[in-house]
Design an enzyme around this catalytic site. Sequence first.
Site, PDB file in Angstrom:
ATOM      1  N   HIS A 204       0.796  -1.233   0.000  1.00 14.39           N
ATOM      2  CA  HIS A 204       0.000   0.000   0.000  1.00 14.39           C
ATOM      3  C   HIS A 204       0.830   1.285   0.000  1.00 14.39           C
ATOM      4  O   HIS A 204       0.290   2.360  -0.172  1.00 14.39           O
ATOM      5  CB  HIS A 204      -0.974   0.027   1.177  1.00 14.39           C
ATOM      6  CG  HIS A 204      -0.311   0.434   2.462  1.00 14.39           C
ATOM      7  ND1 HIS A 204       0.361  -0.457   3.246  1.00 14.39           N
ATOM      8  CD2 HIS A 204      -0.192   1.636   3.067  1.00 14.39           C
ATOM      9  CE1 HIS A 204       0.859   0.179   4.290  1.00 14.39           C
ATOM     10  NE2 HIS A 204       0.541   1.454   4.216  1.00 14.39           N
TER      11      HIS A 204
HETATM   12  C1  UD1 Z   1      -2.294   5.940   5.069  1.00 15.24           C
HETATM   13  C2  UD1 Z   1      -1.064   6.560   5.703  1.00 15.24           C
HETATM   14  C3  UD1 Z   1       0.015   5.497   5.936  1.00 15.24           C
HETATM   15  C4  UD1 Z   1      -0.567   4.275   6.636  1.00 15.24           C
HETATM   16  C5  UD1 Z   1      -1.779   3.777   5.832  1.00 15.24           C
HETATM   17  C6  UD1 Z   1      -2.432   2.561   6.432  1.00 15.24           C
HETATM   18  C7  UD1 Z   1      -0.623   8.920   5.132  1.00 15.24           C
HETATM   19  C8  UD1 Z   1       0.212   9.817   4.311  1.00 15.24           C
HETATM   20  N1  UD1 Z   1      -0.484   7.600   4.872  1.00 15.24           N
HETATM   21  O1  UD1 Z   1      -1.984   5.535   3.736  1.00 15.24           O
HETATM   22  O2  UD1 Z   1       1.035   6.052   6.735  1.00 15.24           O
HETATM   23  O3  UD1 Z   1       0.415   3.253   6.703  1.00 15.24           O
HETATM   24  O4  UD1 Z   1      -2.736   4.832   5.799  1.00 15.24           O
HETATM   25  O5  UD1 Z   1      -3.481   2.107   5.596  1.00 15.24           O
HETATM   26  O6  UD1 Z   1      -1.369   9.362   5.980  1.00 15.24           O
HETATM   27  N2  UD1 Z   1      -9.025   4.961   0.228  1.00 15.24           N
HETATM   28  C9  UD1 Z   1     -10.260   4.343   0.144  1.00 15.24           C
HETATM   29  N3  UD1 Z   1     -10.919   4.068   1.288  1.00 15.24           N
HETATM   30  C10 UD1 Z   1     -10.427   4.383   2.523  1.00 15.24           C
HETATM   31  C11 UD1 Z   1      -9.180   5.033   2.596  1.00 15.24           C
HETATM   32  C12 UD1 Z   1      -8.494   5.299   1.447  1.00 15.24           C
HETATM   33  O7  UD1 Z   1     -10.749   4.033  -0.933  1.00 15.24           O
HETATM   34  O8  UD1 Z   1     -11.074   4.116   3.537  1.00 15.24           O
HETATM   35  C13 UD1 Z   1      -8.265   5.212  -1.013  1.00 15.24           C
HETATM   36  C14 UD1 Z   1      -8.435   6.546  -1.607  1.00 15.24           C
HETATM   37  O9  UD1 Z   1      -8.416   6.362  -2.999  1.00 15.24           O
HETATM   38  C15 UD1 Z   1      -7.184   7.295  -1.212  1.00 15.24           C
HETATM   39  C16 UD1 Z   1      -6.162   6.202  -1.151  1.00 15.24           C
HETATM   40  O10 UD1 Z   1      -6.894   5.040  -0.734  1.00 15.24           O
HETATM   41  O11 UD1 Z   1      -6.852   8.298  -2.115  1.00 15.24           O
HETATM   42  C17 UD1 Z   1      -5.056   6.460  -0.181  1.00 15.24           C
HETATM   43  O12 UD1 Z   1      -5.570   6.792   1.080  1.00 15.24           O
HETATM   44  P1  UD1 Z   1      -4.752   7.728   2.087  1.00 15.24           P
HETATM   45  O13 UD1 Z   1      -5.651   8.252   3.125  1.00 15.24           O
HETATM   46  O14 UD1 Z   1      -3.893   8.669   1.309  1.00 15.24           O
HETATM   47  O15 UD1 Z   1      -3.794   6.782   2.808  1.00 15.24           O
HETATM   48  P2  UD1 Z   1      -3.184   5.331   2.697  1.00 15.24           P
HETATM   49  O16 UD1 Z   1      -2.549   5.014   1.418  1.00 15.24           O
HETATM   50  O17 UD1 Z   1      -4.167   4.353   3.247  1.00 15.24           O
END
Ligand code: UD1
Length: 356
Positions: A204
Amino acid sequence: MRVISIVGARPQFIKLAPVAEAFAGGRHEHRVIHTGQHYDVRLSDVFFEELGVPDPDWNLGIGSGSHGQQTGLILQALERVLEEERPDWVLVYGDTNSTLAGALAAVKLHLSTAHLEAGLRSLNRRMPEEHNRVLTDHAADLLLAPTAAAVEHLHREGLGHRTALVGDVMADVLFRVRDAVATDGSPLPDGVDDARDYVVATIHRAENTDDHARLSALVRCLAELPLPVLLLVHPRLSARADAFGISLDVGAIQPMLPQPYGSMVAVVAKSRAVVTDSGGLQKEAFLLEVPCTTLRHETEWPETLEEQWNVLAGDFENLPAIVTRRRPPPVAAEPFGNGKAAEAVIQALETYGTAG
Ligand code: UD1
């Protein structure tokens, strides 16, 4: 003492569980703010239900966005809530955008701020998590370090006087769930057959998901492993793979939905090997005595590298040989504490609270 925990992403809900439990029924008031960074049921609600964490007192519902947008919106929304609550301590967890926004909002309101899981460093300044953890450590008043190596980093950065070694709350929750799974024999998720060897994989991190060529190469390497690969697909991976037109259902890979914590622990405990870029999973593999291969050039958890229980494979070379390497000999040390870190966290807040 009134304490507010700020959480927003999956690993923070897991870390919150033992802390909330240690506060429950005690003499301190503990409240929880969920920023809404993770909003999928499978990444959020399921952990509150399963780990017995009371519903958050506030949910800011911020959701996804660019780093600046997400961090800024959380900061703005938190300011209002923290002004109203004015707790004695604000507790932020780990290294996400919710962590940094929480620390900034709190210190600017002159609220005492503690960072749980302080002092971890990858020394890779391109990682968003590294920006978040370094900036949070330098902003916070009390740094709750999980390991001796984390304490050393904080001393090196001139932050030793604000540091307390408390152990790792992830070990608290893992030991509890591991024992529960062993006694009640938690069923494995559909499609998992523990009569055969299999590998558990997760991807991820932005460094692995956000570059088309790197993600294609990584998926190809996993597809060519000589054992079935249960790939627990994080929404970020699914979104990027779709956008790049990369199929995850190829070769040895069996894509699966993200699992609740108990099911994750059960599936990892019975696996032949773990392949991951997650920090938490590296430690869980180590503590469950499953060899781990980390798809990165560095780790914040160097303790797991002992005896090659964890091997760094940032360029994915020789992955089949590395992943199927022999089980290393057991390690006697307990680098992540004895499962009582959450109590040490409360003690540290009490000590520093009365001293301040
Ligand atoms: C975040 C944290 C990371 C942690 C990880 C655990 C930051 C910069 N990164 O990364 O340190 O290890 O969480 O999972 O804060 N999305 C969904 N549903 C959700 C959440 C996210 O569809 O419930 C998708 C969205 O398209 C989003 C992408 O995942 O743009 C990334 O989500 P984001 O909140 O940036 O963080 P993670 O990659 O999960």
